[in-house]
Design a protein around this motif. Structure first.
Motif, mmCIF file in Angstrom:
data_model
loop_
_atom_site.group_PDB
_atom_site.id
_atom_site.type_symbol
_atom_site.label_atom_id
_atom_site.label_comp_id
_atom_site.label_asym_id
_atom_site.label_seq_id
_atom_site.Cartn_x
_atom_site.Cartn_y
_atom_site.Cartn_z
ATOM 1 N N ASP A 155 0.842 -1.179 0.000
ATOM 2 C CA ASP A 155 0.000 0.000 0.000
ATOM 3 C C ASP A 155 0.892 1.249 0.000
ATOM 4 N N SER A 156 0.285 2.376 -0.335
ATOM 5 C CA SER A 156 1.000 3.656 -0.294
ATOM 6 C C SER A 156 0.034 4.748 0.115
ATOM 7 N N THR A 157 0.565 5.709 0.847
ATOM 8 C CA THR A 157 -0.197 6.877 1.272
ATOM 9 C C THR A 157 0.577 8.120 0.851
ATOM 10 N N PRO A 158 -0.026 9.301 0.960
ATOM 11 C CA PRO A 158 0.726 10.515 0.593
ATOM 12 C C PRO A 158 1.991 10.710 1.418
ATOM 13 N N GLN A 159 2.050 10.139 2.631
ATOM 14 C CA GLN A 159 3.224 10.326 3.476
ATOM 15 C C GLN A 159 4.178 9.125 3.472
ATOM 16 N N THR A 160 3.675 7.907 3.342
ATOM 17 C CA THR A 160 4.509 6.714 3.483
ATOM 18 C C THR A 160 4.111 5.650 2.475
ATOM 19 N N VAL A 161 4.926 4.604 2.417
ATOM 20 C CA VAL A 161 4.578 3.363 1.728
ATOM 21 C C VAL A 161 4.540 2.259 2.775
ATOM 22 N N VAL A 162 3.726 1.251 2.529
ATOM 23 C CA VAL A 162 3.542 0.150 3.476
ATOM 24 C C VAL A 162 4.197 -1.092 2.899
ATOM 25 N N ILE A 163 5.183 -1.618 3.612
ATOM 26 C CA ILE A 163 5.816 -2.866 3.213
ATOM 27 C C ILE A 163 5.313 -3.977 4.135
ATOM 28 N N GLN A 164 5.173 -5.139 3.556
ATOM 29 C CA GLN A 164 4.654 -6.286 4.305
ATOM 30 C C GLN A 164 5.591 -7.467 4.140
ATOM 31 N N VAL A 165 5.950 -8.071 5.262
ATOM 32 C CA VAL A 165 6.794 -9.264 5.273
ATOM 33 C C VAL A 165 5.942 -10.441 5.721
ATOM 34 N N GLN A 166 5.922 -11.493 4.913
ATOM 35 C CA GLN A 166 5.204 -12.717 5.247
ATOM 36 C C GLN A 166 6.205 -13.852 5.421
ATOM 37 N N ALA A 167 6.030 -14.605 6.502
ATOM 38 C CA ALA A 167 6.911 -15.738 6.772
ATOM 39 C C ALA A 167 6.094 -16.833 7.452
ATOM 40 N N SER A 168 6.383 -18.071 7.121
ATOM 41 C CA SER A 168 5.633 -19.207 7.659
ATOM 42 C C SER A 168 6.334 -19.785 8.877
ATOM 43 N N ALA A 169 5.530 -20.364 9.768
ATOM 44 C CA ALA A 169 6.033 -21.020 10.972
ATOM 45 C C ALA A 169 5.270 -22.318 11.178
ATOM 46 N N ALA A 170 5.770 -23.117 12.102
ATOM 47 C CA ALA A 170 5.194 -24.450 12.300
ATOM 48 C C ALA A 170 3.792 -24.396 12.898
ATOM 49 N N ASP A 171 3.503 -23.407 13.744
ATOM 50 C CA ASP A 171 2.189 -23.309 14.379
ATOM 51 C C ASP A 171 1.911 -21.854 14.702
ATOM 52 N N GLY A 172 0.744 -21.608 15.298
ATOM 53 C CA GLY A 172 0.335 -20.246 15.578
ATOM 54 C C GLY A 172 1.216 -19.538 16.581
ATOM 55 N N ALA A 173 1.621 -20.225 17.644
ATOM 56 C CA ALA A 173 2.471 -19.588 18.649
ATOM 57 C C ALA A 173 3.826 -19.196 18.060
ATOM 58 N N LEU B 11 7.572 -15.153 15.712
ATOM 59 C CA LEU B 11 8.342 -14.777 14.531
ATOM 60 C C LEU B 11 7.957 -13.383 14.049
ATOM 61 N N ARG B 12 6.686 -13.060 14.061
ATOM 62 C CA ARG B 12 6.244 -11.725 13.663
ATOM 63 C C ARG B 12 6.832 -10.656 14.580
ATOM 64 N N CYS B 13 6.822 -10.906 15.879
ATOM 65 C CA CYS B 13 7.394 -9.924 16.816
ATOM 66 C C CYS B 13 8.884 -9.730 16.566
ATOM 67 N N ASP B 14 9.609 -10.836 16.313
ATOM 68 C CA ASP B 14 11.053 -10.724 16.067
ATOM 69 C C ASP B 14 11.339 -9.957 14.780
ATOM 70 N N LEU B 15 10.573 -10.234 13.722
ATOM 71 C CA LEU B 15 10.793 -9.530 12.459
ATOM 72 C C LEU B 15 10.477 -8.042 12.586
ATOM 73 N N ARG B 16 9.391 -7.720 13.267
ATOM 74 C CA ARG B 16 9.036 -6.310 13.443
ATOM 75 C C ARG B 16 10.111 -5.574 14.238
ATOM 76 N N GLU B 17 10.576 -6.205 15.304
ATOM 77 C CA GLU B 17 11.616 -5.577 16.122
ATOM 78 C C GLU B 17 12.917 -5.414 15.343
ATOM 79 N N GLY B 18 13.306 -6.447 14.577
ATOM 80 C CA GLY B 18 14.544 -6.376 13.823
ATOM 81 C C GLY B 18 14.515 -5.329 12.731
ATOM 82 N N LEU B 19 13.408 -5.222 12.001
ATOM 83 C CA LEU B 19 13.317 -4.240 10.927
ATOM 84 C C LEU B 19 13.290 -2.814 11.469
#
Length: 322
Positions: A270-288, A293-301
């Motif tokens: 997505d894109s807005t007048p102020q920013t662009v939205v990037i999305q990272v998708q990654a698979s894991a063995a289960d929901g937990a 994994l999502r928290c680690d990727l968000r923190e790292g980026l």
């Protein structure tokens, strides 16, 4: 007592074969109700059916004990069979969909059967009392309003009970599935006859009536398999180099032990007048694992943007005219 002892000896002899896993727990758990059932049956058929007196009263008591001990025996046998089946199922209930489906279906059926056996036993006991039986017949035939009120009061409970059976066999959710309900995700902890217990990501227990899952939509992330794809969205400035971010995201994903080595991708969604939205998708063995994994990727980026490219962080531009 002799029949009980002989039956115990026969069961122990047969248990040395290939059915020890079934006969031995049944013998140990059902010995007392079986002995009570045999004793009540012997007393009931041994006492004469004469005129009113102590023998007739004792025979009536034996009949009540026979019905109660028979229901006790059936209920205890159902519990033992359920425990045996659960014990013989493999322990990895998250990875196997068939195992989760079996656990989901067996317990509501056992509970419904126990409820039916209990109701039948109570009905048979009440029938043995002639005044109560006549009073019940007169109430059902002449006071239909009372029956209607009882039916209305039990409508919710009966609806939840039938919904529990429908949920168990509709193949929509199973014990161990990861669900998203009203923006909250969690794992199905237990499927009861009238409600479903869900353990949320923050260890809260969400208890919903079974009718909720027959009347409202919900997300099931693990209906066909336990693998879950998690996604992370970050707003960055229009000047951000996506190839650079893609390399960093790949490094973070591949270095994480939570990634199942199946798939990952970084895209501008997505894109807005102020920013662009990037999305990272990654698979894991289960929901937990997908949540962590999502928290680690968000923190790292975010840390990468802050330390190496702070100019790519979202900012507000203004234009001045002179």
């Amino acid at each position: 007592m002799v029949v009980d002892l002989v039956f115990g000896v026969l069961v122990r002899r047969l248990a040395h074969g290939g059915y020890k896993w079934l006969l031995e727990p049944l013998r140990l758990a059902c010995r007392r109700p079986a002995a009570a059932f045999l004793l009540a049956g012997v007393l009931y058929y041994a006492l004469p059916t004469g005129p009113a007196g102590w023998q007739r009263t004792l025979r009536h008591t034996a009949a009540i004990a026979l019905v109660a001990s028979g229901a006790w025996l059936v209920i205890r046998a159902l519990h033992v069979v359920e425990s045996i089946v659960f014990h013989r199922l493999p322990a990895d209930e998250i990875a196997s969909r068939r195992i989760r489906r079996a656990r989901t279906q067996i317990r509501p059926v056992r509970r419904l059967t126990v409820a039916v056996v209990t109701i039948v036993a109570i009905g048979l006991i009440l029938i043995t009392f002639r005044p109560v039986r006549l009073f019940g017949v007169s109430v059902l035939t002449s006071a239909g309003v009372v029956g209607a009120l009882i039916g209305l009061s039990a409508r919710t409970a009966l609806g939840n009970a039938f919904a529990g059976v429908q949920v168990a066999f509709a193949d929509g959710l199973h014990v161990g599935d990861v669900l998203v309900i009203d923006g909250e995700w969690g794992r199905v902890e237990e499927v009861k006859l009238t409600n479903v217990v869900i353990r949320l990501w923050d260890e809260r227990m969400l208890i919903l009536p079974t009718t909720y899952f027959t009347e409202r939509p919900f997300q099931n992330w693990t209906r066909n398999e336990s693998r879950v794809v998690g996604k992370v969205q970050i707003h960055v400035d229009h000047t951000a180099d996506l190839d650079d971010l893609r390399w960093e995201a790949r490094r973070l994903v591949e270095s994480s032990p939570l990634w199942d080595r199946h798939q990952w991708v970084l895209q501008m969604v997505d894109s807005t007048p102020q920013t662009v939205v990037i999305q990272v998708q990654a698979s894991a063995a289960d929901g937990a694992s997908a949540w962590d994994l999502r928290c680690d990727l968000r923190e790292g980026l975010v840390a990468y943007l802050r330390d190496h490219h702070p100019q790519w962080l979202p900012r507000t531009r203004s234009q001045y005219q002179t």
